[in-house]
Design a protein around this motif. Sequence first.
Motif, PDB file in Angstrom:
ATOM      1  N   TRP A  14       2.942 -32.983   9.197  1.00  0.00           N
ATOM      2  CA  TRP A  14       4.255 -32.374   8.931  1.00  0.00           C
ATOM      3  C   TRP A  14       4.653 -31.414  10.042  1.00  0.00           C
ATOM      4  O   TRP A  14       5.824 -31.347  10.399  1.00  0.00           O
ATOM      5  CB  TRP A  14       4.338 -31.746   7.545  1.00  0.00           C
ATOM      6  N   THR A  15       3.687 -30.682  10.614  1.00  0.00           N
ATOM      7  CA  THR A  15       4.059 -29.724  11.652  1.00  0.00           C
ATOM      8  C   THR A  15       4.476 -30.406  12.950  1.00  0.00           C
ATOM      9  O   THR A  15       5.219 -29.821  13.742  1.00  0.00           O
ATOM     10  CB  THR A  15       2.924 -28.709  11.926  1.00  0.00           C
ATOM     11  N   SER A  16       4.049 -31.644  13.153  1.00  0.00           N
ATOM     12  CA  SER A  16       4.450 -32.383  14.359  1.00  0.00           C
ATOM     13  C   SER A  16       5.635 -33.314  14.093  1.00  0.00           C
ATOM     14  O   SER A  16       6.088 -33.996  15.004  1.00  0.00           O
ATOM     15  CB  SER A  16       3.262 -33.180  14.903  1.00  0.00           C
ATOM     16  N   GLY A  17       6.115 -33.360  12.853  1.00  0.00           N
ATOM     17  CA  GLY A  17       7.265 -34.196  12.528  1.00  0.00           C
ATOM     18  C   GLY A  17       6.920 -35.623  12.163  1.00  0.00           C
ATOM     19  O   GLY A  17       7.806 -36.475  12.081  1.00  0.00           O
ATOM     20  N   ASP A  18       5.658 -35.923  11.902  1.00  0.00           N
ATOM     21  CA  ASP A  18       5.225 -37.270  11.507  1.00  0.00           C
ATOM     22  C   ASP A  18       5.225 -37.350   9.975  1.00  0.00           C
ATOM     23  O   ASP A  18       4.194 -37.227   9.326  1.00  0.00           O
ATOM     24  CB  ASP A  18       3.835 -37.561  12.072  1.00  0.00           C
ATOM     25  N   PHE A  19       6.394 -37.562   9.414  1.00  0.00           N
ATOM     26  CA  PHE A  19       6.537 -37.501   7.958  1.00  0.00           C
ATOM     27  C   PHE A  19       5.996 -38.732   7.249  1.00  0.00           C
ATOM     28  O   PHE A  19       5.655 -38.666   6.079  1.00  0.00           O
ATOM     29  CB  PHE A  19       7.994 -37.211   7.579  1.00  0.00           C
ATOM     30  N   GLN A  57      10.316 -23.693  14.813  1.00  0.00           N
ATOM     31  CA  GLN A  57      10.000 -23.634  16.234  1.00  0.00           C
ATOM     32  C   GLN A  57       8.519 -23.931  16.458  1.00  0.00           C
ATOM     33  O   GLN A  57       8.159 -24.710  17.327  1.00  0.00           O
ATOM     34  CB  GLN A  57      10.330 -22.241  16.791  1.00  0.00           C
ATOM     35  N   SER A  58       7.671 -23.276  15.654  1.00  0.00           N
ATOM     36  CA  SER A  58       6.233 -23.472  15.795  1.00  0.00           C
ATOM     37  C   SER A  58       5.522 -23.050  14.511  1.00  0.00           C
ATOM     38  O   SER A  58       6.088 -22.339  13.682  1.00  0.00           O
ATOM     39  CB  SER A  58       5.683 -22.662  16.973  1.00  0.00           C
ATOM     40  N   VAL A  59       4.288 -23.509  14.372  1.00  0.00           N
ATOM     41  CA  VAL A  59       3.440 -23.136  13.248  1.00  0.00           C
ATOM     42  C   VAL A  59       2.093 -22.717  13.815  1.00  0.00           C
ATOM     43  O   VAL A  59       1.480 -23.459  14.587  1.00  0.00           O
ATOM     44  CB  VAL A  59       3.250 -24.309  12.257  1.00  0.00           C
ATOM     45  N   GLU A  60       1.651 -21.524  13.437  1.00  0.00           N
ATOM     46  CA  GLU A  60       0.351 -21.027  13.887  1.00  0.00           C
ATOM     47  C   GLU A  60      -0.571 -20.871  12.687  1.00  0.00           C
ATOM     48  O   GLU A  60      -0.320 -20.042  11.800  1.00  0.00           O
ATOM     49  CB  GLU A  60       0.498 -19.688  14.600  1.00  0.00           C
ATOM     50  N   LEU A  61      -1.616 -21.673  12.653  1.00  0.00           N
ATOM     51  CA  LEU A  61      -2.599 -21.595  11.588  1.00  0.00           C
ATOM     52  C   LEU A  61      -3.471 -20.361  11.808  1.00  0.00           C
ATOM     53  O   LEU A  61      -4.055 -20.188  12.877  1.00  0.00           O
ATOM     54  CB  LEU A  61      -3.454 -22.866  11.569  1.00  0.00           C
ATOM     55  N   LEU A  62      -3.538 -19.496  10.791  1.00  0.00           N
ATOM     56  CA  LEU A  62      -4.277 -18.246  10.915  1.00  0.00           C
ATOM     57  C   LEU A  62      -5.653 -18.304  10.257  1.00  0.00           C
ATOM     58  O   LEU A  62      -6.629 -17.815  10.825  1.00  0.00           O
ATOM     59  CB  LEU A  62      -3.476 -17.098  10.290  1.00  0.00           C
ATOM     60  N   GLN A  63      -5.710 -18.859   9.045  1.00  0.00           N
ATOM     61  CA  GLN A  63      -6.968 -18.967   8.316  1.00  0.00           C
ATOM     62  C   GLN A  63      -6.923 -20.194   7.430  1.00  0.00           C
ATOM     63  O   GLN A  63      -5.845 -20.677   7.062  1.00  0.00           O
ATOM     64  CB  GLN A  63      -7.215 -17.735   7.444  1.00  0.00           C
ATOM     65  N   TYR A  64      -8.117 -20.669   7.044  1.00  0.00           N
ATOM     66  CA  TYR A  64      -8.204 -21.826   6.167  1.00  0.00           C
ATOM     67  C   TYR A  64      -9.499 -21.774   5.376  1.00  0.00           C
ATOM     68  O   TYR A  64     -10.463 -21.121   5.781  1.00  0.00           O
ATOM     69  CB  TYR A  64      -8.121 -23.126   6.963  1.00  0.00           C
ATOM     70  N   PHE A  65      -9.482 -22.444   4.246  1.00  0.00           N
ATOM     71  CA  PHE A  65     -10.653 -22.567   3.388  1.00  0.00           C
ATOM     72  C   PHE A  65     -10.594 -23.952   2.758  1.00  0.00           C
ATOM     73  O   PHE A  65      -9.545 -24.370   2.274  1.00  0.00           O
ATOM     74  CB  PHE A  65     -10.635 -21.503   2.278  1.00  0.00           C
ATOM     75  N   TYR A  66     -11.720 -24.647   2.769  1.00  0.00           N
ATOM     76  CA  TYR A  66     -11.793 -25.984   2.183  1.00  0.00           C
ATOM     77  C   TYR A  66     -12.968 -26.035   1.209  1.00  0.00           C
ATOM     78  O   TYR A  66     -14.023 -25.463   1.474  1.00  0.00           O
ATOM     79  CB  TYR A  66     -12.040 -27.052   3.264  1.00  0.00           C
ATOM     80  N   ASP A  67     -12.775 -26.725   0.094  1.00  0.00           N
ATOM     81  CA  ASP A  67     -13.904 -27.088  -0.751  1.00  0.00           C
ATOM     82  C   ASP A  67     -13.715 -28.536  -1.182  1.00  0.00           C
ATOM     83  O   ASP A  67     -12.842 -29.230  -0.669  1.00  0.00           O
ATOM     84  CB  ASP A  67     -14.107 -26.116  -1.923  1.00  0.00           C
ATOM     85  N   LYS A  68     -14.506 -29.003  -2.097  1.00  0.00           N
ATOM     86  CA  LYS A  68     -14.508 -30.433  -2.427  1.00  0.00           C
ATOM     87  C   LYS A  68     -13.173 -30.924  -3.006  1.00  0.00           C
ATOM     88  O   LYS A  68     -12.742 -32.040  -2.719  1.00  0.00           O
ATOM     89  CB  LYS A  68     -15.639 -30.724  -3.408  1.00  0.00           C
ATOM     90  N   TYR A  75      -0.686 -19.562   7.321  1.00  0.00           N
ATOM     91  CA  TYR A  75      -0.087 -19.800   8.634  1.00  0.00           C
ATOM     92  C   TYR A  75       1.236 -19.080   8.755  1.00  0.00           C
ATOM     93  O   TYR A  75       1.813 -18.626   7.754  1.00  0.00           O
ATOM     94  CB  TYR A  75       0.076 -21.297   8.908  1.00  0.00           C
ATOM     95  N   GLU A  76       1.703 -18.954   9.985  1.00  0.00           N
ATOM     96  CA  GLU A  76       2.998 -18.349  10.270  1.00  0.00           C
ATOM     97  C   GLU A  76       3.916 -19.396  10.878  1.00  0.00           C
ATOM     98  O   GLU A  76       3.512 -20.139  11.779  1.00  0.00           O
ATOM     99  CB  GLU A  76       2.847 -17.163  11.225  1.00  0.00           C
ATOM    100  N   ILE A  77       5.138 -19.420  10.379  1.00  0.00           N
ATOM    101  CA  ILE A  77       6.154 -20.355  10.854  1.00  0.00           C
ATOM    102  C   ILE A  77       7.224 -19.560  11.596  1.00  0.00           C
ATOM    103  O   ILE A  77       7.841 -18.664  11.010  1.00  0.00           O
ATOM    104  CB  ILE A  77       6.807 -21.109   9.676  1.00  0.00           C
ATOM    105  N   ALA A  78       7.417 -19.862  12.868  1.00  0.00           N
ATOM    106  CA  ALA A  78       8.498 -19.251  13.639  1.00  0.00           C
ATOM    107  C   ALA A  78       9.738 -20.115  13.437  1.00  0.00           C
ATOM    108  O   ALA A  78       9.712 -21.326  13.665  1.00  0.00           O
ATOM    109  CB  ALA A  78       8.132 -19.171  15.108  1.00  0.00           C
TER     110      ALA A  78
END
Length: 118
Positions: A14-19, A57-68, A75-78
């Motif tokens: 989605w952030t690159s426009g590949d819907f 304009q851009s998306v900056e991923l700040l933190q993430y957490f994954y589980d099963k 993230y921040e969206i400009a």
Amino acid sequence: MDTRKLIEAYHLAWTSGDFATARNCLADDLDCRGSMDTFTKADDFIAALTQFRQMVQSVELLQYFYDKTGAALLYEIAIRPLPRGVIRTAEFFTVTGDRISAIRLVFNATALRQAMQA
């Protein structure tokens, strides 16, 4: 596909426009609830996301957490044209099978509405 790969594929798409790829990551009966809208069908959500992406304009991923069975991204969206603002967003995912079945989006809706009107 494991949860992390699924969520990373969706976010990158989605952030690159590949819907098409983003849509393929979602269950048809997606339960999406955000600070401004609610969707119960993946196609409706993708249509809204496609419109929104035009402002990004851009998306900056700040933190993430994954589980099963889920994940959380911060993230921040400009918003363009700069300097309309930056919207900090928390996105929480539930994964069922090999698709995202639920999304909870938390962000400052007032800031987004102001950016949309600028």
